[in-house]
Motif scaffolding. Structure first.
Motif, PDB file in Angstrom:
ATOM      1  N   GLU A 197      -9.723  -2.670  -4.916  1.00  0.00           N
ATOM      2  CA  GLU A 197      -8.591  -3.042  -5.784  1.00  0.00           C
ATOM      3  C   GLU A 197      -9.092  -3.622  -7.111  1.00  0.00           C
ATOM      4  O   GLU A 197      -8.454  -3.448  -8.152  1.00  0.00           O
ATOM      5  CB  GLU A 197      -7.651  -4.038  -5.090  1.00  0.00           C
TER       6      GLU A 197
ATOM      7  N   HIS B   5      -6.396   2.094   2.872  1.00  0.00           N
ATOM      8  CA  HIS B   5      -6.022   0.686   3.043  1.00  0.00           C
ATOM      9  C   HIS B   5      -4.814   0.576   3.973  1.00  0.00           C
ATOM     10  O   HIS B   5      -4.768  -0.296   4.845  1.00  0.00           O
ATOM     11  CB  HIS B   5      -5.678   0.047   1.689  1.00  0.00           C
TER      12      HIS B   5
ATOM     13  N   GLU C 225       0.837  -1.215   0.000  1.00  0.00           N
ATOM     14  CA  GLU C 225       0.000   0.000   0.000  1.00  0.00           C
ATOM     15  C   GLU C 225       0.867   1.258   0.000  1.00  0.00           C
ATOM     16  O   GLU C 225       0.548   2.230  -0.696  1.00  0.00           O
ATOM     17  CB  GLU C 225      -0.961  -0.002   1.190  1.00  0.00           C
TER      18      GLU C 225
ATOM     19  N   GLU D 264      -5.805   4.150  -1.354  1.00  0.00           N
ATOM     20  CA  GLU D 264      -4.636   3.342  -0.967  1.00  0.00           C
ATOM     21  C   GLU D 264      -4.163   3.751   0.432  1.00  0.00           C
ATOM     22  O   GLU D 264      -3.768   2.905   1.234  1.00  0.00           O
ATOM     23  CB  GLU D 264      -3.499   3.487  -1.993  1.00  0.00           C
TER      24      GLU D 264
END
Ligand SMILES: [Fe+2]
Ligand SMILES: [Fe+2]
Length: 143
Positions: A128, A56, A20, A53
Motif C-alpha cells: 500500500e 489482500h 479492499e 488488492e
C-alpha cells in the motif's frame, strides 16, 4: 468470546476487507473509464493494482474465516469520478486511509497474539505504501 481482542480484530479485518473490495472495484472502474491524453498509461496503471488488492482481500477473508468470523460481502462505497486527476486523487485518498488502518490493525493483531498476521501486514503495508507513493508521484507534476 474471550477478551483477547479477537472480536475487535475480526471487526477491524472486515472493515479492511470492505476497503479492499472497494479498491478492486475502484481500480477496475477507473481503468475502464479514464479518458484523455494519458488514458493508455493510466488504464495500465489502474489495472495493474487490481491483482495485489485482490490478494489482500484473499488474505483478509481467509483470516476472518479462520478466526471464526464471517467475511463481509459488501465493498466500502466507491467514488465515481470522471476526470483523470480526480481519479488519481480519490485513489490516493483511499490508499492513505488504508495505510493508516493497516498500521492500527497490525498492532491489534499483535495484541491478539496473531503473529503470522502481523508478518502478512508488513507485506501489505509495503504494497500500500508503494501504491500511495506512485499516486503521489503522478500527481506531483500533474498539468
Ligand atoms: Fe490493498
Ligand atoms: Fe492499494
Amino acid at each position: 468470546m474471550k477478551h483477547d481482542g479477537r472480536q475487535e480484530l475480526i471487526d477491524g479485518l472486515n472493515e479492511d476487507l470492505r476497503g479492499e473490495f472497494q479498491a478492486v472495484i475502484m481500480y477496475r472502474l477507473y481503468a475502464s473509464m479514464v479518458q484523455g491524453p494519458y488514458r493508455q498509461e493510466l488504464r495500465a496503471f489502474f489495472a495493474s493494482e487490481i491483482p495485489e488488492e485482490l490478494m489482500h482481500a484473499q488474505i483478509l477473508a481467509d483470516k476472518i474465516s479462520s478466526l471464526g468470523g464471517t467475511p463481509v460481502a459488501e465493498p466500502a462505497p466507491v467514488p465515481v469520478v470522471f476526470e483523470a486527476k480526480e481519479m488519481l486523487q480519490k485513489a490516493l485518498d483511499a490508499e492513505v486511509a488504508t495505510l493508516a488502518r493497516y498500521v492500527k490493525r497490525r498492532s491489534q493483531a499483535e495484541k491478539a497474539g496473531e503473529h503470522g498476521l502481523v508478518v502478512q501486514f508488513d507485506d501489505i503495508i509495503a504494497d500500500e505504501t508503494n501504491h500511495r507513493d506512485e499516486l503521489r508521484q503522478m500527481l506531483a507534476r500533474w498539468p
